[in-house]
Design a protein around this motif. Structure first.
Motif, PDB file in Angstrom:
ATOM      1  N   GLY A 255     -60.658  42.604 -71.623  1.00 46.39           N
ATOM      2  CA  GLY A 255     -62.043  42.947 -71.295  1.00 46.39           C
ATOM      3  C   GLY A 255     -62.979  41.777 -71.497  1.00 46.39           C
ATOM      4  O   GLY A 255     -63.891  41.541 -70.698  1.00 46.39           O
ATOM      5  N   LYS A 256     -62.752  41.018 -72.562  1.00 44.50           N
ATOM      6  CA  LYS A 256     -63.554  39.825 -72.828  1.00 44.50           C
ATOM      7  C   LYS A 256     -63.372  38.800 -71.706  1.00 44.50           C
ATOM      8  O   LYS A 256     -64.330  38.225 -71.202  1.00 44.50           O
ATOM      9  CB  LYS A 256     -63.171  39.207 -74.161  1.00 44.50           C
ATOM     10  N   ALA A 257     -62.119  38.607 -71.275  1.00 44.60           N
ATOM     11  CA  ALA A 257     -61.845  37.665 -70.182  1.00 44.60           C
ATOM     12  C   ALA A 257     -62.537  38.113 -68.898  1.00 44.60           C
ATOM     13  O   ALA A 257     -63.114  37.286 -68.174  1.00 44.60           O
ATOM     14  CB  ALA A 257     -60.337  37.537 -69.959  1.00 44.60           C
ATOM     15  N   LEU A 258     -62.513  39.414 -68.625  1.00 47.81           N
ATOM     16  CA  LEU A 258     -63.159  39.920 -67.411  1.00 47.81           C
ATOM     17  C   LEU A 258     -64.677  39.825 -67.508  1.00 47.81           C
ATOM     18  O   LEU A 258     -65.343  39.499 -66.523  1.00 47.81           O
ATOM     19  CB  LEU A 258     -62.707  41.351 -67.126  1.00 47.81           C
ATOM     20  N   LEU A 259     -65.227  40.090 -68.701  1.00 50.84           N
ATOM     21  CA  LEU A 259     -66.672  39.932 -68.914  1.00 50.84           C
ATOM     22  C   LEU A 259     -67.089  38.497 -68.603  1.00 50.84           C
ATOM     23  O   LEU A 259     -68.078  38.262 -67.902  1.00 50.84           O
ATOM     24  CB  LEU A 259     -67.027  40.298 -70.360  1.00 50.84           C
ATOM     25  N   GLU A 260     -66.314  37.538 -69.094  1.00 51.97           N
ATOM     26  CA  GLU A 260     -66.632  36.129 -68.836  1.00 51.97           C
ATOM     27  C   GLU A 260     -66.481  35.777 -67.357  1.00 51.97           C
ATOM     28  O   GLU A 260     -67.264  34.995 -66.818  1.00 51.97           O
ATOM     29  CB  GLU A 260     -65.768  35.229 -69.702  1.00 51.97           C
TER      30      GLU A 260
ATOM     31  N   VAL B 226     -77.144  34.824 -59.398  1.00 53.61           N
ATOM     32  CA  VAL B 226     -77.704  36.124 -59.763  1.00 53.61           C
ATOM     33  C   VAL B 226     -78.237  36.107 -61.184  1.00 53.61           C
ATOM     34  O   VAL B 226     -79.301  36.649 -61.466  1.00 53.61           O
ATOM     35  CB  VAL B 226     -76.641  37.231 -59.593  1.00 53.61           C
ATOM     36  N   ALA B 227     -77.497  35.495 -62.096  1.00 54.24           N
ATOM     37  CA  ALA B 227     -77.890  35.422 -63.504  1.00 54.24           C
ATOM     38  C   ALA B 227     -77.138  34.288 -64.177  1.00 54.24           C
ATOM     39  O   ALA B 227     -76.059  33.904 -63.732  1.00 54.24           O
ATOM     40  CB  ALA B 227     -77.587  36.737 -64.217  1.00 54.24           C
ATOM     41  N   ARG B 228     -77.728  33.784 -65.221  1.00 49.71           N
ATOM     42  CA  ARG B 228     -77.084  32.752 -66.035  1.00 49.71           C
ATOM     43  C   ARG B 228     -77.071  33.275 -67.463  1.00 49.71           C
ATOM     44  O   ARG B 228     -78.083  33.734 -67.973  1.00 49.71           O
ATOM     45  CB  ARG B 228     -77.855  31.439 -65.941  1.00 49.71           C
ATOM     46  N   PHE B 229     -75.901  33.209 -68.099  1.00 51.27           N
ATOM     47  CA  PHE B 229     -75.739  33.743 -69.443  1.00 51.27           C
ATOM     48  C   PHE B 229     -75.423  32.613 -70.419  1.00 51.27           C
ATOM     49  O   PHE B 229     -74.500  31.846 -70.196  1.00 51.27           O
ATOM     50  CB  PHE B 229     -74.586  34.752 -69.480  1.00 51.27           C
ATOM     51  N   ASN B 230     -76.204  32.549 -71.503  1.00 61.09           N
ATOM     52  CA  ASN B 230     -75.869  31.593 -72.561  1.00 61.09           C
ATOM     53  C   ASN B 230     -74.940  32.286 -73.550  1.00 61.09           C
ATOM     54  O   ASN B 230     -74.614  33.465 -73.412  1.00 61.09           O
ATOM     55  CB  ASN B 230     -77.140  31.043 -73.228  1.00 61.09           C
ATOM     56  N   GLU B 231     -74.518  31.559 -74.565  1.00 59.05           N
ATOM     57  CA  GLU B 231     -73.574  32.089 -75.539  1.00 59.05           C
ATOM     58  C   GLU B 231     -74.097  33.355 -76.219  1.00 59.05           C
ATOM     59  O   GLU B 231     -73.373  34.344 -76.374  1.00 59.05           O
ATOM     60  CB  GLU B 231     -73.264  31.017 -76.580  1.00 59.05           C
ATOM     61  N   GLN B 232     -75.348  33.343 -76.616  1.00 53.56           N
ATOM     62  CA  GLN B 232     -75.928  34.495 -77.294  1.00 53.56           C
ATOM     63  C   GLN B 232     -75.939  35.718 -76.375  1.00 53.56           C
ATOM     64  O   GLN B 232     -75.643  36.833 -76.804  1.00 53.56           O
ATOM     65  CB  GLN B 232     -77.338  34.174 -77.776  1.00 53.56           C
ATOM     66  N   GLN B 233     -76.264  35.526 -75.119  1.00 56.56           N
ATOM     67  CA  GLN B 233     -76.287  36.645 -74.176  1.00 56.56           C
ATOM     68  C   GLN B 233     -74.882  37.195 -73.922  1.00 56.56           C
ATOM     69  O   GLN B 233     -74.699  38.395 -73.778  1.00 56.56           O
ATOM     70  CB  GLN B 233     -76.943  36.223 -72.870  1.00 56.56           C
ATOM     71  N   LEU B 234     -73.889  36.307 -73.877  1.00 55.64           N
ATOM     72  CA  LEU B 234     -72.511  36.775 -73.725  1.00 55.64           C
ATOM     73  C   LEU B 234     -72.095  37.600 -74.939  1.00 55.64           C
ATOM     74  O   LEU B 234     -71.432  38.628 -74.798  1.00 55.64           O
ATOM     75  CB  LEU B 234     -71.551  35.604 -73.534  1.00 55.64           C
TER      76      LEU B 234
ATOM     77  N   MET C  80     -64.315  33.170 -80.395  1.00 53.61           N
ATOM     78  CA  MET C  80     -63.661  33.996 -79.407  1.00 53.61           C
ATOM     79  C   MET C  80     -64.372  33.928 -78.044  1.00 53.61           C
ATOM     80  O   MET C  80     -63.736  33.953 -77.010  1.00 53.61           O
ATOM     81  CB  MET C  80     -63.626  35.449 -79.885  1.00 53.61           C
ATOM     82  N   MET C  81     -65.695  33.835 -78.079  1.00 55.78           N
ATOM     83  CA  MET C  81     -66.463  33.787 -76.835  1.00 55.78           C
ATOM     84  C   MET C  81     -66.406  32.418 -76.176  1.00 55.78           C
ATOM     85  O   MET C  81     -66.998  32.206 -75.134  1.00 55.78           O
ATOM     86  CB  MET C  81     -67.927  34.184 -77.091  1.00 55.78           C
ATOM     87  N   GLY C  82     -65.686  31.492 -76.762  1.00 55.49           N
ATOM     88  CA  GLY C  82     -65.444  30.212 -76.104  1.00 55.49           C
ATOM     89  C   GLY C  82     -66.526  29.174 -76.293  1.00 55.49           C
ATOM     90  O   GLY C  82     -66.518  28.139 -75.652  1.00 55.49           O
TER      91      GLY C  82
END
Length: 193
Positions: free
Chosen positions: A119-124, A135-143, A188-190
Motif C-alpha cells: 500500500g505504501k508503494a502504491l501510495l508513492e 495535479v499535485a506535488r507532495f513533500n515528505e510531510q504530506q506523504l 520507510m517513506m524514502g
C-alpha cells in the motif's frame, strides 16, 4: 477475534510478531524493485511466498492505476477534487481494499505486511503520477500525512466491517506514531522532501 491492521489476510510467517512495531523490510527489497522502501536490512525475514505476494500485489496495483478501466485519469480526478493529501489517502485505501478483496476471492489472502508495504508503494506511485501530470506535488510531510490517514481510514473501514478489533487498530496506530517519533516512518517513506 483480536486481529490488527497487519494481521489481515494470511497468517504472519516472519520471525518477528505481526504489527506495526515488528515491521520488517518489505518483500521485494532485495530484488531492485523501485517501489520498495530502501534503507532497512532485515530482508532475511522475508519468505519467498511473501516476496511473491508483495510483487503480485504491487504489479496488480500498477495495472489498476495505469489500466484501461478508469486508469490514471480517474485517480488524478480524485486527487484534484479536493485536498490532495486526503485524495491520495482515500484513493490508496480504495485501491488496496479492491486488491485485497480480489486476492481473497481468488483464494490467496494477503498478509498484513504485504498490504502495508505494498500500500505504501502504491501510495508513492500515485503521488508520483500526480506530480508528473501536474495535479499535485507532495513533500515528505504530506506523504507521511497521507500514509497516516490511509492507515486510519483502512483501520476504520475494517473495524466497522468487524474484520478487525477497533482497539487493536488504535494500538497499531500508536505504534505508527512511535515510528514517526523515532524516525522509522521517515526512513520507510524514502526520505522525500
Amino acid at each position: 477475534m483480536n486481529r490488527g491492521l497487519l494481521d489481515m489476510g494470511a497468517p504472519h510467517s516472519g520471525t518477528q510478531p505481526p504489527g506495526w512495531g515488528g515491521m520488517r523490510q518489505p518483500p521485494g527489497a532485495t530484488t531492485g524493485n523501485p517501489a520498495v522502501m530502501a534503507g532497512e536490512e532485515e530482508a532475511s525475514n522475508v519468505t519467498p511466498e511473501e516476496q511473491a505476494q508483495y510483487e503480485g500485489f504491487v504489479d496488480n496495483g500498477y495495472k489498476a492505476i495505469y489500466g484501461p478501466k478508469g486508469g490514471p485519469e480517474a485517480i488524478l480526478e480524485r486527487i484534484a477534487a479536493g485536498d490532495p493529501v486526503d485524495g491520495l489517502a482515500r484513493t490508496t485505501v480504495m485501491l488496496v481494499d479492491t486488491l485485497e478483496k480480489s486476492a481473497k476471492q481468488a483464494g490467496k489472502p494477503l498478509s498484513g505486511d504485504v498490504l502495508m508495504h505494498g500500500g505504501k508503494a502504491l501510495l508513492e506511485e500515485i503521488a508520483d503520477l500526480a506530480e508528473k501530470k501536474g495535479v499535485a506535488r507532495f513533500n515528505e510531510q504530506q506523504l507521511e500525512q497521507a500514509f497516516f490517514k490511509a492507515v486510519d481510514l483502512y483501520g476504520d473501514m475494517k473495524g466497522q466491517s468487524g474484520e478487525i478489533n477497533p482497539q487493536t487498530v488504535q494500538d497499531d496506530l500508536g505504534r505508527i506514531q512511535q515510528m514517526d517519533r523515532s524516525g522509522q516512518l521517515r526512513q520507510m517513506m524514502g526520505g522525500r522532501g
